[in-house]
Design a protein around this motif. Structure first.
Motif, PDB file in Angstrom:
ATOM      1  N   TRP A 282       0.992  -0.947   0.121  1.00 50.23           N
ATOM      2  CA  TRP A 282      -0.036  -0.452  -0.238  1.00 50.23           C
ATOM      3  C   TRP A 282       0.917   1.173  -0.175  1.00 50.23           C
ATOM      4  CZ3 TRP A 282       0.054   3.163   3.725  1.00 50.23           C
ATOM      5  CH2 TRP A 282       1.159   2.976   4.879  1.00 50.23           C
ATOM      6  N   SER A 283       1.974   1.323   0.544  1.00 48.80           N
ATOM      7  CA  SER A 283       2.621   2.323   0.988  1.00 48.80           C
ATOM      8  C   SER A 283       3.956   2.766  -0.660  1.00 48.80           C
ATOM      9  CB  SER A 283       3.884   2.388   2.284  1.00 48.80           C
ATOM     10  OG  SER A 283       4.101   1.938   1.791  1.00 48.80           O
ATOM     11  N   GLY A 284       3.701   1.837  -1.154  1.00 50.83           N
ATOM     12  CA  GLY A 284       5.169   1.440  -2.696  1.00 50.83           C
ATOM     13  C   GLY A 284       6.456   1.109  -2.024  1.00 50.83           C
ATOM     14  N   GLY A 285       6.429   0.504  -0.473  1.00 51.61           N
ATOM     15  CA  GLY A 285       7.741   0.128   0.437  1.00 51.61           C
ATOM     16  C   GLY A 285       7.952  -0.985   0.096  1.00 51.61           C
ATOM     17  N   SER A 286       7.197  -2.620  -0.387  1.00 47.47           N
ATOM     18  CA  SER A 286       7.730  -3.459  -1.067  1.00 47.47           C
ATOM     19  C   SER A 286       6.895  -4.045  -2.675  1.00 47.47           C
ATOM     20  CB  SER A 286       7.251  -4.139  -0.211  1.00 47.47           C
ATOM     21  OG  SER A 286       7.355  -4.108   1.289  1.00 47.47           O
ATOM     22  N   THR A 287       8.006  -3.873  -2.869  1.00 48.11           N
ATOM     23  CA  THR A 287       7.402  -4.695  -4.295  1.00 48.11           C
ATOM     24  C   THR A 287       8.084  -6.770  -4.390  1.00 48.11           C
ATOM     25  OG1 THR A 287       9.739  -4.180  -4.963  1.00 48.11           O
ATOM     26  CG2 THR A 287       7.736  -2.685  -5.136  1.00 48.11           C
ATOM     27  N   TYR A 288       7.461  -7.188  -5.360  1.00 44.74           N
ATOM     28  CA  TYR A 288       7.193  -8.332  -6.120  1.00 44.74           C
ATOM     29  C   TYR A 288       6.797  -8.717  -7.447  1.00 44.74           C
ATOM     30  CZ  TYR A 288       6.489 -13.509  -4.459  1.00 44.74           C
ATOM     31  OH  TYR A 288       6.327 -14.393  -4.428  1.00 44.74           O
ATOM     32  N   TYR A 289       8.120  -9.751  -7.331  1.00 47.49           N
ATOM     33  CA  TYR A 289       7.895  -9.763  -9.006  1.00 47.49           C
ATOM     34  C   TYR A 289       7.721 -11.293  -9.100  1.00 47.49           C
ATOM     35  CZ  TYR A 289       8.852  -4.095  -9.597  1.00 47.49           C
ATOM     36  OH  TYR A 289       8.741  -3.344  -9.619  1.00 47.49           O
ATOM     37  N   GLY A 290       7.144 -11.602 -10.634  1.00 47.42           N
ATOM     38  CA  GLY A 290       7.429 -13.447 -11.113  1.00 47.42           C
ATOM     39  C   GLY A 290       8.932 -13.173 -11.430  1.00 47.42           C
ATOM     40  N   ASP A 291       8.620 -14.590 -11.924  1.00 45.89           N
ATOM     41  CA  ASP A 291      10.558 -14.616 -12.026  1.00 45.89           C
ATOM     42  C   ASP A 291      10.330 -14.895 -13.452  1.00 45.89           C
ATOM     43  OD1 ASP A 291      10.910 -17.835  -9.728  1.00 45.89           O
ATOM     44  OD2 ASP A 291      10.848 -15.913  -9.630  1.00 45.89           O
ATOM     45  N   SER A 292       9.561 -14.600 -14.436  1.00 41.13           N
ATOM     46  CA  SER A 292       9.778 -14.229 -15.577  1.00 41.13           C
ATOM     47  C   SER A 292       9.806 -12.661 -16.345  1.00 41.13           C
ATOM     48  CB  SER A 292       8.579 -14.886 -16.837  1.00 41.13           C
ATOM     49  OG  SER A 292       7.228 -14.029 -15.966  1.00 41.13           O
ATOM     50  N   VAL A 293       9.601 -11.759 -15.111  1.00 41.77           N
ATOM     51  CA  VAL A 293       9.826 -10.263 -15.501  1.00 41.77           C
ATOM     52  C   VAL A 293      10.778  -9.896 -14.200  1.00 41.77           C
ATOM     53  CG1 VAL A 293       7.606 -10.054 -15.942  1.00 41.77           C
ATOM     54  CG2 VAL A 293       7.992  -9.961 -14.105  1.00 41.77           C
ATOM     55  N   LYS A 294      11.658 -10.719 -13.886  1.00 37.27           N
ATOM     56  CA  LYS A 294      12.272  -9.418 -12.763  1.00 37.27           C
ATOM     57  C   LYS A 294      13.907  -9.016 -13.346  1.00 37.27           C
ATOM     58  CE  LYS A 294      11.533 -12.659  -8.719  1.00 37.27           C
ATOM     59  NZ  LYS A 294      12.544 -13.303  -7.442  1.00 37.27           N
ATOM     60  N   GLY A 295      14.057  -7.682 -12.396  1.00 33.11           N
ATOM     61  CA  GLY A 295      14.708  -7.048 -13.896  1.00 33.11           C
ATOM     62  C   GLY A 295      14.098  -6.194 -15.311  1.00 33.11           C
ATOM     63  N   ARG A 296      13.546  -6.509 -14.798  1.00 37.51           N
ATOM     64  CA  ARG A 296      12.667  -5.766 -17.132  1.00 37.51           C
ATOM     65  C   ARG A 296      11.056  -5.440 -16.452  1.00 37.51           C
ATOM     66  NH1 ARG A 296      10.652  -8.678 -20.891  1.00 37.51           N
ATOM     67  NH2 ARG A 296       9.963 -10.443 -19.590  1.00 37.51           N
ATOM     68  N   PHE A 297      11.216  -5.336 -15.433  1.00 35.47           N
ATOM     69  CA  PHE A 297       9.447  -4.408 -15.270  1.00 35.47           C
ATOM     70  C   PHE A 297       9.490  -3.922 -14.337  1.00 35.47           C
ATOM     71  CE2 PHE A 297       6.210  -7.313 -18.042  1.00 35.47           C
ATOM     72  CZ  PHE A 297       7.090  -7.229 -18.511  1.00 35.47           C
ATOM     73  N   THR A 298       8.909  -3.091 -13.886  1.00 33.10           N
ATOM     74  CA  THR A 298       8.800  -2.399 -12.556  1.00 33.10           C
ATOM     75  C   THR A 298       7.711  -1.650 -11.796  1.00 33.10           C
ATOM     76  OG1 THR A 298      10.693  -1.161 -13.157  1.00 33.10           O
ATOM     77  CG2 THR A 298       9.797  -0.471 -11.143  1.00 33.10           C
ATOM     78  N   ILE A 299       7.116  -1.758 -10.800  1.00 32.59           N
ATOM     79  CA  ILE A 299       5.403  -1.532 -10.679  1.00 32.59           C
ATOM     80  C   ILE A 299       5.632  -0.393  -9.563  1.00 32.59           C
ATOM     81  CG2 ILE A 299       5.995  -3.475  -8.456  1.00 32.59           C
ATOM     82  CD1 ILE A 299       2.538  -3.485  -9.136  1.00 32.59           C
ATOM     83  N   SER A 300       4.931   0.718  -9.919  1.00 32.40           N
ATOM     84  CA  SER A 300       4.825   1.416  -9.071  1.00 32.40           C
ATOM     85  C   SER A 300       3.427   2.247  -8.724  1.00 32.40           C
ATOM     86  CB  SER A 300       5.477   2.501  -9.701  1.00 32.40           C
ATOM     87  OG  SER A 300       5.319   3.203 -11.246  1.00 32.40           O
ATOM     88  N   ARG A 301       3.325   2.737  -8.077  1.00 36.06           N
ATOM     89  CA  ARG A 301       2.186   3.893  -7.361  1.00 36.06           C
ATOM     90  C   ARG A 301       1.881   5.064  -7.326  1.00 36.06           C
ATOM     91  NH1 ARG A 301      -0.654  -0.277  -2.939  1.00 36.06           N
ATOM     92  NH2 ARG A 301      -2.490   1.177  -3.436  1.00 36.06           N
ATOM     93  N   ASP A 302       0.473   5.330  -7.616  1.00 36.91           N
ATOM     94  CA  ASP A 302       0.897   7.082  -7.041  1.00 36.91           C
ATOM     95  C   ASP A 302      -0.332   7.205  -6.254  1.00 36.91           C
ATOM     96  OD1 ASP A 302       0.129  10.094  -6.755  1.00 36.91           O
ATOM     97  OD2 ASP A 302       1.096  10.320  -9.306  1.00 36.91           O
TER      98      ASP A 302
END
Length: 127
Positions: free
Chosen positions: A53-73
């Motif tokens: 909820w704060s944006g402080g923690s993110t978690y990625y699937g193995d197939s997209v790690k290092g290529r995709f970035t999730i963020s929120r406003d």
């Protein structure tokens, strides 16, 4: 009730970039865990990324790690997925999801933890 609307999908060449957005309405998502899932034709829905909820923690699937970035406003009630170095296998419908109940990010990859879903946006990566 939260309404989620995805946008920004489209056709891109392999190696290119695209950013998809998820705009929420009817209720603030500032206390919700938000995630992106995707589903390709003939395949099961796949977890892509999640953000606390704060944006402080993110978690990625193995197939997209290092290529995709999730963020929120949270001020804009919007979540984003920046996709770089796209591959043809990234082709899918991308869905935004919201959960008010996930207590730990280790459960954020589980689709049934999410109460609200958008209609999806198509991302097509050509080779």
């Amino acid at each position: 009730q939260v309404q989620l609307v995805e946008s920004g999908g489209g056709l891109v060449q392999a190696g290119g970039s695209l950013r998809v957005s998820c705009a929420a309405s009817r209720r603030t998502i500032s206390t919700y865990v938000m995630a992106w899932f995707r589903q390709a034709p003939g395949k099961e829905r796949e977890f892509v990324a999640a953000i606390s909820w704060s944006g402080g923690s993110t978690y990625y699937g193995d197939s997209v790690k290092g290529r995709f970035t999730i963020s929120r406003d949270n001020a804009k009630n919007t979540v984003y997925l920046q996709m770089n170095s796209l591959k043809p296998e990234d082709t899918a419908v991308y869905y935004c999801a919201a959960s008010p109940n996930i207590a730990t990010m280790t459960a954020a990859h589980v689709s049934y933890e999410y109460d609200y879903w958008g209609q999806g946006t198509q991302v097509t990566v050509s080779s």
